[in-house]
Design a protein around this motif. Structure first.
Motif, PDB file in Angstrom:
ATOM      1  N   THR A  49     -10.071  -0.850 -13.267  1.00  0.00           N
ATOM      2  CA  THR A  49      -8.823  -1.415 -13.788  1.00  0.00           C
ATOM      3  C   THR A  49      -7.635  -0.541 -13.418  1.00  0.00           C
ATOM      4  O   THR A  49      -6.566  -1.042 -13.000  1.00  0.00           O
ATOM      5  N   SER A  50      -7.801   0.774 -13.568  1.00  0.00           N
ATOM      6  CA  SER A  50      -6.718   1.696 -13.186  1.00  0.00           C
ATOM      7  C   SER A  50      -6.433   1.608 -11.692  1.00  0.00           C
ATOM      8  O   SER A  50      -5.255   1.633 -11.267  1.00  0.00           O
ATOM      9  N   ARG A  51      -7.474   1.520 -10.896  1.00  0.00           N
ATOM     10  CA  ARG A  51      -7.279   1.405  -9.443  1.00  0.00           C
ATOM     11  C   ARG A  51      -6.517   0.119  -9.096  1.00  0.00           C
ATOM     12  O   ARG A  51      -5.624   0.127  -8.252  1.00  0.00           O
ATOM     13  N   LEU A 101       1.218   7.520  -5.188  1.00  0.00           N
ATOM     14  CA  LEU A 101       0.315   6.475  -5.689  1.00  0.00           C
ATOM     15  C   LEU A 101      -0.890   6.286  -4.773  1.00  0.00           C
ATOM     16  O   LEU A 101      -1.998   6.008  -5.249  1.00  0.00           O
ATOM     17  N   GLU A 102      -0.675   6.420  -3.489  1.00  0.00           N
ATOM     18  CA  GLU A 102      -1.804   6.296  -2.567  1.00  0.00           C
ATOM     19  C   GLU A 102      -2.815   7.414  -2.777  1.00  0.00           C
ATOM     20  O   GLU A 102      -4.026   7.196  -2.713  1.00  0.00           O
ATOM     21  N   THR A 103      -2.294   8.629  -3.070  1.00  0.00           N
ATOM     22  CA  THR A 103      -3.213   9.746  -3.362  1.00  0.00           C
ATOM     23  C   THR A 103      -4.015   9.464  -4.630  1.00  0.00           C
ATOM     24  O   THR A 103      -5.240   9.674  -4.675  1.00  0.00           O
ATOM     25  N   GLN A 104      -3.320   8.998  -5.652  1.00  0.00           N
ATOM     26  CA  GLN A 104      -4.010   8.665  -6.890  1.00  0.00           C
ATOM     27  C   GLN A 104      -5.012   7.518  -6.679  1.00  0.00           C
ATOM     28  O   GLN A 104      -6.105   7.525  -7.248  1.00  0.00           O
ATOM     29  N   HIS A 105      -4.636   6.589  -5.842  1.00  0.00           N
ATOM     30  CA  HIS A 105      -5.521   5.449  -5.573  1.00  0.00           C
ATOM     31  C   HIS A 105      -6.796   5.912  -4.880  1.00  0.00           C
ATOM     32  O   HIS A 105      -7.909   5.461  -5.211  1.00  0.00           O
ATOM     33  N   GLN A 106      -6.653   6.800  -3.932  1.00  0.00           N
ATOM     34  CA  GLN A 106      -7.836   7.324  -3.258  1.00  0.00           C
ATOM     35  C   GLN A 106      -8.740   8.093  -4.222  1.00  0.00           C
ATOM     36  O   GLN A 106      -9.966   7.988  -4.172  1.00  0.00           O
ATOM     37  N   THR A 107      -8.097   8.869  -5.120  1.00  0.00           N
ATOM     38  CA  THR A 107      -8.892   9.617  -6.108  1.00  0.00           C
ATOM     39  C   THR A 107      -9.651   8.673  -7.031  1.00  0.00           C
ATOM     40  O   THR A 107     -10.849   8.856  -7.293  1.00  0.00           O
ATOM     41  N   LEU A 108      -8.956   7.650  -7.529  1.00  0.00           N
ATOM     42  CA  LEU A 108      -9.622   6.696  -8.403  1.00  0.00           C
ATOM     43  C   LEU A 108     -10.707   5.915  -7.674  1.00  0.00           C
ATOM     44  O   LEU A 108     -11.759   5.613  -8.246  1.00  0.00           O
ATOM     45  N   GLN A 109     -10.461   5.616  -6.441  1.00  0.00           N
ATOM     46  CA  GLN A 109     -11.459   4.885  -5.671  1.00  0.00           C
ATOM     47  C   GLN A 109     -12.717   5.733  -5.482  1.00  0.00           C
ATOM     48  O   GLN A 109     -13.844   5.236  -5.574  1.00  0.00           O
TER      49      GLN A 109
END
Length: 261
Positions: A49-51, A101-109
């Motif tokens: 959901t966060s991703r 946000l892309e960095t956070q997205h990669q981490t969450l992924q």
């Protein structure tokens, strides 16, 4: 105090061991594993959901960045360099947010992939444990039934022990009553006890009944022979023999009577 504590722990451990059912323990462990698997799945759902929320924000920022870029081109086309510079400045600030946000997205992924893999492994372990649990429960139930049957056959089970004790008591009482009845019969026959019913005979009368019973049998036998022969002479001989037999019986009974007196 240490000794008392040790005794208390030993008693408590024995009571718990006696009250514990391995099948219930296995079912409880399986339930706990299912709860853990459910928590892991909820964690995967939360990360996903966060991703997804970050992806929506990224799409929105990228859309704004594209819009500012178009505005800068139009401003330059119209000769408004100042407007074009402002649009590009704003676009640069948005681009920094997009990068974060892309960095956070990669981490969450990455976290989502790890949790998904962990959930799959845990699911496999839970399935294997469920199969093993059912196998152990079936084996334990069969062993428990075999043990109860063996104890019943050997007579060491609690129920069969009670039945065996009851049977032994019944046999002992039966033997005691039989021995008492035999002893009373012997005492009555010997004259040590009196028969209060008045049906018992003394020894003299018993001897007379025995002699007369034998004579009656002989007379009946001779009568039957005479009937088969069919001769009157044989019938008279039988009657004469019967009279002689009665005299002999009286002569035999007299000496016995005198001896008894």
């Amino acid at each position: 105090m240490k000794r008392m504590g040790m005794i208390f722990r030993a008693k408590a451990n024995k009571a718990l061991d006696r009250a514990e059912d391995p099948r219930e323990t296995l079912d409880y462990s399986y339930q706990k594993q299912l709860e853990l698997l459910q928590k892991v799945r909820r964690g995967v759902a939360d990360v996903a959901t966060s991703r997804k929320r970050l992806e929506l924000q990224l799409n929105q920022l990228q859309g704004q960045s594209s819009k500012l870029e178009d505005q800068g081109r139009k401003a330059l086309a119209l000769g408004r360099e100042d407007l074009a510079r402002e649009a590009l400045s704003r676009r640069a600030a948005l681009q920094q947010q997009v990068t974060d946000l892309e960095t956070q997205h990669q981490t969450l992924q990455g976290e989502e992939e790890k949790l998904t893999l962990a959930a799959q492994r845990l699911q496999a372990k839970v399935d294997a444990f469920r199969t093993k649990k059912e196998t152990i429960k079936a084996t334990y139930t069969a062993a428990q039934a075999q043990t109860r049957i063996a104890e019943s056959f050997s007579g060491i089970s609690e129920e069969m022990s009670d039945v065996g004790v009851a049977i032994q008591r019944a046999e002992d009482k039966t033997a005691q009553l039989q021995a008492r009845a035999g002893a009373i019969d012997e005492l009555l026959a010997s004259g040590a006890l009196d028969d209060q019913s008045g049906l018992a005979k003394d020894d003299i009368q018993a001897e007379l009944d025995r002699l007369s019973g034998g004579t009656d049998v002989e007379l009946e036998l001779q009568r039957m022979k005479a009937e088969l022969a069919g001769g009157p002479a044989s019938k008279q001989a039988i009657e004469g023999g019967a009279a002689g037999s009665q005299d002999a019986a009286q002569q035999q009974s007299s000496p016995h009577k005198f001896d008894k007196q």
